[in-house]
Design a protein around this motif. Structure first.
Motif, mmCIF file in Angstrom:
data_model
loop_
_atom_site.group_PDB
_atom_site.id
_atom_site.type_symbol
_atom_site.label_atom_id
_atom_site.label_comp_id
_atom_site.label_asym_id
_atom_site.label_seq_id
_atom_site.Cartn_x
_atom_site.Cartn_y
_atom_site.Cartn_z
ATOM 1 N N LEU A 184 -3.256 7.976 11.700
ATOM 2 C CA LEU A 184 -2.327 7.872 12.827
ATOM 3 C C LEU A 184 -1.852 9.271 13.213
ATOM 4 C CD1 LEU A 184 -2.296 5.041 11.380
ATOM 5 C CD2 LEU A 184 0.063 4.825 12.107
ATOM 6 N N PRO A 185 -2.525 9.936 14.154
ATOM 7 C CA PRO A 185 -2.105 11.284 14.561
ATOM 8 C C PRO A 185 -0.715 11.281 15.192
ATOM 9 C CG PRO A 185 -4.345 10.812 15.292
ATOM 10 C CD PRO A 185 -3.762 9.516 14.830
ATOM 11 N N THR A 186 0.027 12.349 14.965
ATOM 12 C CA THR A 186 1.333 12.491 15.609
ATOM 13 C C THR A 186 1.206 13.038 17.031
ATOM 14 O OG1 THR A 186 1.586 14.679 14.608
ATOM 15 C CG2 THR A 186 2.530 12.819 13.416
ATOM 16 N N ASP A 187 0.055 13.636 17.352
ATOM 17 C CA ASP A 187 -0.222 14.118 18.710
ATOM 18 C C ASP A 187 -1.693 13.833 18.983
ATOM 19 O OD1 ASP A 187 -0.870 15.592 21.003
ATOM 20 O OD2 ASP A 187 0.595 17.157 20.560
ATOM 21 N N GLN A 188 -1.962 12.703 19.635
ATOM 22 C CA GLN A 188 -3.354 12.291 19.819
ATOM 23 C C GLN A 188 -4.139 13.279 20.664
ATOM 24 O OE1 GLN A 188 -4.903 9.218 18.452
ATOM 25 N NE2 GLN A 188 -6.559 10.651 18.903
ATOM 26 N N TRP B 93 -2.836 20.187 12.261
ATOM 27 C CA TRP B 93 -2.434 18.969 12.961
ATOM 28 C C TRP B 93 -1.668 18.066 12.002
ATOM 29 C CZ3 TRP B 93 -7.179 20.307 11.228
ATOM 30 C CH2 TRP B 93 -7.758 19.486 10.279
ATOM 31 N N GLY B 94 -0.931 17.142 12.560
ATOM 32 C CA GLY B 94 -0.136 16.227 11.751
ATOM 33 C C GLY B 94 -0.634 14.800 11.879
ATOM 34 N N THR B 95 -0.587 14.059 10.780
ATOM 35 C CA THR B 95 -0.975 12.652 10.793
ATOM 36 C C THR B 95 -0.096 11.859 9.834
ATOM 37 O OG1 THR B 95 -2.616 12.953 9.033
ATOM 38 C CG2 THR B 95 -3.413 13.085 11.307
ATOM 39 N N ALA B 96 -0.013 10.577 10.098
ATOM 40 C CA ALA B 96 0.403 9.614 9.085
ATOM 41 C C ALA B 96 -0.862 8.903 8.624
ATOM 42 C CB ALA B 96 1.399 8.609 9.665
ATOM 43 N N GLY B 97 -0.882 8.510 7.362
ATOM 44 C CA GLY B 97 -2.018 7.772 6.829
ATOM 45 C C GLY B 97 -1.532 6.482 6.209
ATOM 46 N N GLY C 17 0.810 -1.205 0.000
ATOM 47 C CA GLY C 17 0.000 0.000 0.000
ATOM 48 C C GLY C 17 0.841 1.251 0.000
ATOM 49 N N VAL C 18 0.322 2.298 0.627
ATOM 50 C CA VAL C 18 0.979 3.607 0.681
ATOM 51 C C VAL C 18 0.892 4.144 2.107
ATOM 52 C CG1 VAL C 18 0.870 6.012 -0.106
ATOM 53 C CG2 VAL C 18 0.483 4.150 -1.736
ATOM 54 N N VAL C 19 1.972 4.753 2.563
ATOM 55 C CA VAL C 19 1.956 5.501 3.826
ATOM 56 C C VAL C 19 2.286 6.955 3.507
ATOM 57 C CG1 VAL C 19 3.007 5.818 6.096
ATOM 58 C CG2 VAL C 19 2.595 3.510 5.234
ATOM 59 N N THR C 20 1.502 7.862 4.055
ATOM 60 C CA THR C 20 1.727 9.285 3.838
ATOM 61 C C THR C 20 1.994 9.982 5.164
ATOM 62 O OG1 THR C 20 -0.605 9.927 4.090
ATOM 63 C CG2 THR C 20 0.131 9.254 1.886
ATOM 64 N N LEU C 21 2.693 11.100 5.089
ATOM 65 C CA LEU C 21 2.831 12.029 6.206
ATOM 66 C C LEU C 21 2.203 13.335 5.743
ATOM 67 C CD1 LEU C 21 6.520 11.272 7.185
ATOM 68 C CD2 LEU C 21 4.457 10.312 8.182
#
Length: 248
Positions: A236-240, A217-221, A199-203
């Motif tokens: 996947l949040p970088t700061d939940q 806000w920041g996330t990984a997907g 698949g793909v992972v994004t920031l």
């Protein structure tokens, strides 16, 4: 303990693991993993299983390559952690994402996403464009066509959009809710996108007007594909804690 406590423990485990790997303390690193850890053999294109196979793989690598892996950021979901890594192998360096699957505090699987030319990236781009148009108030049909009938989406935390969405209609309903809460001001800037056959992972950085305030806000997907359609997404949040506050 609450979810942030769990994330902190997982982050500590990963940092200690990378530090042990970089100083070639194989046993210290392996002791942090599940005894049946699944690990990618990038050279042979197969999955290793168990500490013994991973140990042998690492020791063979150390004889052939000078490698260092420095973690630069972590995004967390319920069971996943995506780590942006500065990786140097001999005289070559670059960025990859290590996607870790956890069982409680213990890593049970690691996957590598590092390709910048892959069919899955084109599939992700079509999705990203259709999603952005829908969030801005456009029609949702192009987005719906890219989702598998049994698509699922997972959003962690304690907030207005958290949940496990199952099936195309529930996933579309989640997208509508985000759009409506943000009053069609929601924008996503993808800073990194790295692919693999899995698949793909994004920031990414998100921004929107929420509750009368401009928020970022920041996330990984994590995006999985099946038969050319998008079959799953994990946020996947970088700061939940910040993410929960913003989307409360």
């Amino acid at each position: 303990m609450g979810p942030m406590d769990l994330h902190e423990r997982r982050a500590d485990t990963l940092r200690r693991g990378y530090a042990a790997f970089n100083r070639r303390d194989v046993e210290a690193a392996l002791s942090l993993f599940d005894p049946q850890i699944e690990w990618p053999d990038m050279l042979a294109g197969r999955t290793l299983r168990g500490r013994d196979e991973v140990r042998a793989y690492w020791l063979a690598q150390f004889e052939q390559f000078r490698s260092v892996a420095e973690p630069r950021g972590i995004g967390f979901g319920e069971e996943l952690a995506a780590v942006l890594v500065d990786q140097a192998v001999n005289n070559r360096s670059g960025k990859v994402v290590h996607l870790w699957t956890f069982d409680g505090d213990v890593p049970v699987r690691m996957e590598v996403f590092g390709e910048r030319e892959h069919p899955n990236l084109k599939r992700f781009e079509r999705f990203h464009e259709a999603q952005g148009a829908m969030y801005a108030g456009g029609t949702e049909e192009p987005l719906a066509e890219l989702l598998a009938e049994g698509a699922e989406w997972r959003v962690p935390g304690h907030n207005a959009i958290a949940g496990h969405y199952r099936g195309r209609e529930e996933v579309l309903g989640y997208f509508r809710r985000r759009r409506d809460l943000a009053g069609r001001t929601f924008r996503i800037e993808v800073r990194e996108r790295l692919a693999a056959d899995a698949g793909v992972v994004t920031l990414a950085t998100g921004e929107a007007e929420l509750g009368g305030a401009a928020e970022r806000w920041g996330t990984a997907g994590v995006y999985r594909f099946a038969g050319g359609s998008l079959s799953g997404g994990w946020l996947l949040p970088t700061d939940q804690a910040a993410f929960d506050r913003i989307w409360s």
